[in-house]
Design an enzyme around this catalytic site. Structure first.
Site, PDB file in Angstrom:
ATOM      1  N   ASP A  31     -24.217  -4.132  15.224  1.00 19.35           N
ATOM      2  CA  ASP A  31     -23.226  -3.709  14.639  1.00 19.35           C
ATOM      3  C   ASP A  31     -23.585  -2.720  13.430  1.00 19.35           C
ATOM      4  O   ASP A  31     -23.306  -3.017  12.231  1.00 19.35           O
ATOM      5  CB  ASP A  31     -22.146  -4.928  14.072  1.00 19.35           C
ATOM      6  CG  ASP A  31     -22.712  -5.773  13.183  1.00 19.35           C
ATOM      7  OD1 ASP A  31     -24.020  -5.851  13.301  1.00 19.35           O
ATOM      8  OD2 ASP A  31     -22.023  -6.200  12.384  1.00 19.35           O
ATOM      9  N   ASP A  36     -29.245  -3.483  10.467  1.00 18.68           N
ATOM     10  CA  ASP A  36     -29.174  -3.453  12.166  1.00 18.68           C
ATOM     11  C   ASP A  36     -29.926  -2.064  12.116  1.00 18.68           C
ATOM     12  O   ASP A  36     -30.839  -2.079  13.313  1.00 18.68           O
ATOM     13  CB  ASP A  36     -27.666  -3.070  12.650  1.00 18.68           C
ATOM     14  CG  ASP A  36     -26.864  -4.263  12.403  1.00 18.68           C
ATOM     15  OD1 ASP A  36     -26.771  -5.102  13.108  1.00 18.68           O
ATOM     16  OD2 ASP A  36     -26.318  -4.365  11.268  1.00 18.68           O
ATOM     17  N   THR A 150     -27.670  -8.984  16.371  1.00 16.64           N
ATOM     18  CA  THR A 150     -27.812  -8.927  14.741  1.00 16.64           C
ATOM     19  C   THR A 150     -26.456  -8.375  14.413  1.00 16.64           C
ATOM     20  O   THR A 150     -26.228  -7.788  13.374  1.00 16.64           O
ATOM     21  CB  THR A 150     -28.745  -7.607  14.470  1.00 16.64           C
ATOM     22  OG1 THR A 150     -28.379  -6.569  15.146  1.00 16.64           O
ATOM     23  CG2 THR A 150     -30.210  -8.009  14.954  1.00 16.64           C
ATOM     24  N   PHE A 192     -21.798 -14.020   7.749  1.00 14.40           N
ATOM     25  CA  PHE A 192     -20.505 -12.998   8.252  1.00 14.40           C
ATOM     26  C   PHE A 192     -20.827 -12.954   9.747  1.00 14.40           C
ATOM     27  O   PHE A 192     -19.714 -13.058  10.225  1.00 14.40           O
ATOM     28  CB  PHE A 192     -21.237 -11.610   7.578  1.00 14.40           C
ATOM     29  CG  PHE A 192     -20.371 -10.448   8.177  1.00 14.40           C
ATOM     30  CD1 PHE A 192     -19.150 -10.084   7.450  1.00 14.40           C
ATOM     31  CD2 PHE A 192     -20.788  -9.485   9.138  1.00 14.40           C
ATOM     32  CE1 PHE A 192     -18.161  -9.218   8.238  1.00 14.40           C
ATOM     33  CE2 PHE A 192     -19.976  -8.641   9.653  1.00 14.40           C
ATOM     34  CZ  PHE A 192     -18.635  -8.399   9.104  1.00 14.40           C
ATOM     35  N   ASN A 193     -21.967 -12.837  10.329  1.00 16.13           N
ATOM     36  CA  ASN A 193     -21.823 -12.812  11.912  1.00 16.13           C
ATOM     37  C   ASN A 193     -21.031 -13.823  12.523  1.00 16.13           C
ATOM     38  O   ASN A 193     -20.476 -13.431  13.318  1.00 16.13           O
ATOM     39  CB  ASN A 193     -23.415 -12.472  12.360  1.00 16.13           C
ATOM     40  CG  ASN A 193     -23.735 -11.202  12.025  1.00 16.13           C
ATOM     41  OD1 ASN A 193     -23.412 -10.341  11.634  1.00 16.13           O
ATOM     42  ND2 ASN A 193     -25.357 -11.084  12.022  1.00 16.13           N
TER      43      ASN A 193
END
Ligand code: BDR
Ligand code: CA
Length: 337
Positions: A31, A36, A150, A192-193
């Site tokens: 993303d 990334d 990622t 976060f992810n």
């Protein structure tokens, strides 16, 4: 002569086998996002270790239109028109999309100088990311394709839900996400992810596929200090200055928020491990995802001290050698000169 020819064929076959076995065939689901972007650059500058069959994007740091454009922009920076990019799911499985413009800027790839990355020189493929992932897995033998993730795990979970049998042909999943020992970075509990799509994460973590988790425990050791930033800037005439410009912006949030010397360079840990596993120390443990509403929503609950007899389902990166990690990045970026 026959003997010699046989010995020669045997030698060639075994060496080719050696060579091909050591190349990781990957799909990079991401993303972009600054870190990334570095993961993409690291993968594409390492053809002896990594063959990137495609880049799939999900919604995460910014909405999907921007993550797709940003992946294409990173490819444009290195004048790469050959790696295909596939747009994936525009929202998490169950919850509303949460984004991170506060870290990555409005575009998702803001720079310190304000100068944008070059416009894309190629387009996204028509095929959906989830279809590409499943088609690739179905075309290759089992245990050949490595899925690197990622961003939030939405695309992977969608592929798994659509066709579990084909999805399980993946060799392993190498992901940036979660935090075993560390606190979270989007809530006090969650990274976060995983927080963006905990239901996707839960499904993947329970899939029984071999998972390697590079969470905040290890990524918080990979700080982009001023010295490392200048190493990156000098690494390559063509892309060193732009990469450093990106990371200068990326550093601004974390230096203010945490008072650190720079931001943690999370996502490239996944690719660095495929190239040089010796940089990281890994420990296998049980990891569960909290999906109940409440302050721990999106937490990766890791049995770090083995206090239960729950199934050890995840290989967790618990520490890493940060100088070696940044040396590797600078050395690989220098290949773009
Ligand atoms: C993760 O969140 C994103 O902002 C980064 O790209 C990284 O994947 C770190 O928590
Ligand atoms: Ca990311």
């Amino acid at each position: 002569t026959i003997c010699k020819r046989y010995a020669y064929t045997y030698f060639i076959q075994n060496n080719l086998k050696e060579i091909f076995l050591s190349i990781h065939k990957i799909i990079l689901d991401c993303d972009p996002g600054h870190d990334d972007a570095i993961a993409i650059l690291l993968a594409l500058s390492s053809p002896k270790e990594i063959e990137c069959l495609g880049i799939t994007v999900c919604a995460g740091n910014v909405p999907i239109e921007l993550t797709a454009k940003n992946a294409l922009r990173v490819l444009s920076l290195i004048e790469n028109k050959t790696v295909p990019v596939f747009r994936g799911c525009p929202k998490p499985l169950v919850t509303k999309l949460v984004t991170a413009e506060h870290v990555h800027g409005e575009s998702g790839l803001d720079t310190g100088s304000g100068v944008s990355l070059p416009e894309p020189i190629s387009n996204c493929q028509k095929q959906h990311a989830v279809e590409f992932i499943l088609e690739t897995l179905s075309k290759h033998p089992s245990d050949e394709i490595t899925l690197v993730a990622t961003g939030p795990l939405t695309n992977l979970a969608a592929a798994y839900t659509l066709d579990p049998k084909t999805f399980k042909k993946a060799k392993n999943i190498i992901l940036m996400g979660g935090a075993g020992f560390e606190p979270g970075n989007i809530t006090p509990a969650a990274e976060f992810n995983i927080f963006v799509d905990p239901f996707a994460a839960k499904s993947i973590f329970e899939s029984e596929i071999d998972i390697f988790m590079f969470g905040l425990d290890v990524t918080h050791q990979m700080i982009i200090t001023p010295k490392r930033l200048s190493l990156i800037k000098k690494s390559s005439n063509s892309i060193g200055p732009t990469t450093a410009d990106l990371l200068t912006f990326f550093n601004s949030y974390d230096t203010k928020k945490y008072g650190w010397d720079g931001a943690p360079l999370h996502d490239p840990c996944t690719i660095a491990w495929l190239i040089k596993p010796e940089i990281f120390q890994i420990k296998k443990m049980s990891v569960e995802i909290e999906t109940n509403n409440g302050p721990a929503f999106g937490r990766t609950i890791a049995d770090w001290f083995n206090v239960t007899d729950k199934n050890k389902n995840v290989n967790v990166a618990i520490s890493g050698k940060s100088d070696q990690f940044f040396d590797l990045i600078a050395e690989r970026l220098s290949r773009f000169s």
